[in-house]
Enzyme design. Structure first.
Site, short mmCIF file in Angstrom:
data_model
loop_
_atom_site.label_atom_id
_atom_site.label_comp_id
_atom_site.label_asym_id
_atom_site.label_seq_id
_atom_site.Cartn_x
_atom_site.Cartn_y
_atom_site.Cartn_z
N GLU A 46 -12.95 5.07 7.29
CA GLU A 46 -12.07 5.28 8.42
C GLU A 46 -11.24 6.53 8.16
O GLU A 46 -11.03 6.92 7.01
CB GLU A 46 -11.17 4.06 8.66
CG GLU A 46 -10.21 3.74 7.54
CD GLU A 46 -9.33 2.53 7.86
OE1 GLU A 46 -9.55 1.90 8.91
OE2 GLU A 46 -8.44 2.23 7.07
N ARG A 52 -6.83 4.10 -1.27
CA ARG A 52 -7.12 5.30 -0.49
C ARG A 52 -7.33 6.49 -1.42
O ARG A 52 -6.78 6.53 -2.52
CB ARG A 52 -5.98 5.60 0.50
CG ARG A 52 -5.95 4.68 1.70
CD ARG A 52 -4.73 4.97 2.56
NE ARG A 52 -4.82 4.33 3.87
CZ ARG A 52 -4.49 3.06 4.10
NH1 ARG A 52 -4.03 2.31 3.11
NH2 ARG A 52 -4.60 2.55 5.31
N SER A 68 0.82 -1.21 0.00
CA SER A 68 0.00 0.00 0.00
C SER A 68 0.86 1.25 0.00
O SER A 68 1.61 1.50 -0.93
CB SER A 68 -0.96 -0.03 1.20
OG SER A 68 -1.93 0.97 1.09
#
Length: 659
Positions: free
Chosen positions: A406, A306, A161
């Site tokens: 989140e 993201r 990531s």
């Protein structure tokens, strides 16, 4: 007699056995040579770090720095993880052994493609069909999407990531399309331990991948890409506005796989390839946006799970000239947008069957919106493994799950198809939201103000410090659970047993807790340990705590009664939440994937509007917002200073901030 120095420089028998075992098993020339050189040069300390323990398989799968040794990410540890996962799949789905399938993808990091191919070959040799995205890198959301669309038993994404360039990882999804959670992670970890020796004639043998006649390997990229885009288009509600908008967007993948022409595994222009870090990571995008007079900057992290968004600052109040939205601000905007657009299309659906979710350390803005609009909200532990699996349960109960988020800029906008954070769908939905708001003459920040006025102000202060020493981190949390205990005991002795109300803190016994699992209670070894939590921080009074590490939740205003936490507890995770008398909530948590101690805070207040009318519109009160923010910032500063003790513990401050 040998000196202590000689003893330290001499390898243990156990280390020598580990070295021999590595050299026996490893068939990668680069990592074999690395271990051989370290042995030749008597680098025993380095070898001890690399070989004395194994990289742990958990709910995040594997993630570590790349290099030689059982503790790092390399071809051997990837093969071992794959063998264990494969055997567990075969055992779990015995009734489907003739139709088993997995999907495997990889990002643009160094060695990601090689790791993916090594894993794919093992599955194929075992007669399991592999949907291998071999021709190109793919976004992480494509893996959970493919698991559901092609009815796979599992999915693997080789990615680290937004971690630094030297890291890599091995992320696992189960048949429901969500990340694995306990106890599945422990079962797979046990299976890995039982299958450590590389399988003869299969490990490192990629011949089966070259067999064009094989029916066990296929690349689903075209089918999955078309299906994904088709589903994504259903989440866009204003195609005409989108087509005609004059807005200009600048997009950055932060050197990641969405840069189809030239992804850069070295992330050359950024220190951290994480758009959550703010201005420093978006610096190149800001220059491009300024040069082209763009209105918005949209970003995804290197594996595109993201999403970040910034709008040009018309007031000139920010240093960069851009307002970079936090994860909580984006959660508020995207949550409002998903409700607004979905409800307009589905006006007759019972709102009692509608859900949104958020992680417990994120803003509670969705809860406030739901209380007004009538839909349900659920908070979970940190991580989309919890948000995804909980959403899946609700979907199976025929509920409408619209959104989950989140604060670490992770957003799940299409739970029916992707049970994980998805930067691509968030980007598309977020861009359309910008277009719509522009069409009604409103900026993102003006819309945030409207949300605050309707549902209450939710002000946050989230950040972290770097702690490279595990013992220091553990001592910090231990101190919070035994706060000033020795001082209290000494004071009691001095006063010959006289108790001072100001010094007596709330105490709890944790010998046996009914709400802890068997393994958690066994770890107590029958010892009745007392926990003592602080009642105040500076001038601020603490009204309660929730400690998900030891399984204690208490309201100090109710005689400190200990209750069962509604969220799962685990001694493997350090996480304590403090509730203050001014309505503020602060959680201190140790990161599970990085050497960071994070804090998450929120203060929630609603400004009363007297006699609202057309002559007295709901206008955002900047003074009210500023006073609320100043109150929160002062409290957070006090908590960091008193509870984390950054100077005493030699903690490293965060280098980048969103300005």
């Amino acid at each position: 007699m040998s000196s202590d120095k000689d003893k330290k420089s001499s390898p243990s028998d156990e280390l020598l056995k580990s070295i021999d075992l590595w050299l026996k098993w490893d068939q990668c020339e680069k990592t074999r040579k690395e271990i051989e050189e370290l042995k030749k040069n008597s680098k025993w300390d380095d070898l001890q770090v690399r070989l004395s323990h194994r990289i742990q398989f958990g709910t995040a799968g594997l993630r570590a720095k790349m290099g030689s040794g059982f503790a790092l990410m390399n071809e051997l540890t990837v093969i071992q993880a794959t063998q264990g996962l494969l055997r567990h799949i075969q055992t779990t789905f015995q009734n489907k052994n003739d139709s088993l399938a997995v999907v495997i993808g990889f990002d643009a990091r160094h060695q990601s493609h090689e790791f993916a191919r090594l894993a794919a070959a093992l599955f194929a040799y075992e007669g399991i069909h592999v949907y291998l995205f071999d021709s190109t890198t793919v976004p992480t959301p494509f893996i959970p999407f493919t698991v559901k669309q092609l009815h796979c038993q599992a999915g693997i994404m080789v990615t680290a990531s937004h971690n630094p360039k030297d890291d890599n990882g091995y992320k696992v999804y189960w048949e429901n399309g969500a990340q694995i959670i306990s106890p599945l992670d422990a079962q797979i970890a046990q299976s890995i331990e039982q299958n450590l020796e590389p399988w003869k004639d299969k490990a490192w043998n990629l011949n089966i991948l070259q067999d064009k006649n094989s029916k066990l390997i296929s690349d689903p990229i075209e089918k999955i890409r078309d299906l994904y885009m088709s589903n994504l288009s259903k989440l866009c509600y204003f195609p005409e506005l989108n087509a005609s908008t004059p807005l200009k967007f600048v997009y950055t993948p932060v050197h990641g796989l969405m840069n189809r022409k030239n992804p850069d595994p070295n992330f050359s222009t950024v220190k951290y390839p994480n758009p959550e870090e703010g201005k420093e990571t978006l610096e190149c995008a800001i220059r491009t946006a300024n040069k082209n007079n763009a209105d918005f900057i949209i970003a995804t992290d290197p594996d595109a799970d993201r999403f970040a968004l910034a709008e040009r600052d018309p007031t000139g109040s920010t240093e960069s000239g851009w307002r970079i939205l936090s994860g909580n601000q984006l959660g508020a905007l995207l949550g409002w947008w998903r409700w607004f657009t979905w409800r307009n299309r589905n006006p007759n659906v019972n709102v009692k069957d509608v859900y949104m979710l958020y992680s417990t350390v994120s803003s509670h803005i969705l809860k406030s919106i739901g209380e007004v609009e009538g839909f349900n909200t659920i908070d979970t532990l940190t991580g989309f493994k919890w948000l995804g699996n909980r959403s899946n349960e609700l979907i199976h109960q025929k509920k409408h799950v619209l959104f989950a988020f989140e604060e670490a800029i992770g957003f799940m906008c299409d739970p029916e198809n992707v049970l994980d954070k998805d930067g691509i769908s968030a980007l598309a939905i977020g861009a359309e939201m910008c277009v719509y708001l522009k069409s009604i003459g409103r900026t993102l920040y003006e819309q945030l103000n409207q949300i605050s006025l309707l549902y209450g102000y939710h002000i946050n202060n989230n950040s972290y410090v770097i702690c490279n020493k595990t013992d220091v981190m553990m001592n910090m949390f231990d101190r919070l659970r035994h706060y000033d205990q020795k001082k209290d005991q000494n004071a009691q002795k001095t006063n010959q047993g006289e108790k001072s109300e100001a010094k007596i803190l709330v105490q709890y016994s944790n010998k046996i807790k009914s709400h802890l699992g068997a393994n958690e209670n066994e770890s107590k070894n029958g010892q009745d340990e007392e926990y003592v939590y602080p009642k105040s921080c500076g001038k601020y009074q603490i009204t309660g705590i929730r400690d998900l590490t030891v399984g204690i939740e208490a309201d100090f205003r109710d005689k400190g009664k200990d209750e069962k936490p509604t969220l799962p507890c685990s001694s493997a995770t350090q996480m304590i939440t403090f509730y203050f008398d001014n309505g503020c909530e602060i959680t201190i948590r140790a990161s599970g994937t990085e050497p960071k101690i994070k804090w998450y805070s929120e203060i929630r207040k609603k400004k009363e509007i007297k006699n609202p009318s057309e002559d007295n519109p709901m206008i955002d009160d900047e003074q009210f917002r500023k006073e609320t923010k100043d109150e929160l910032d002062a409290l957070v500063e006090q908590v960091v200073e008193e509870f984390l003790q950054p100077k005493q513990n030699q903690l490293i401050e965060r280098e980048t901030t969103a300005k």
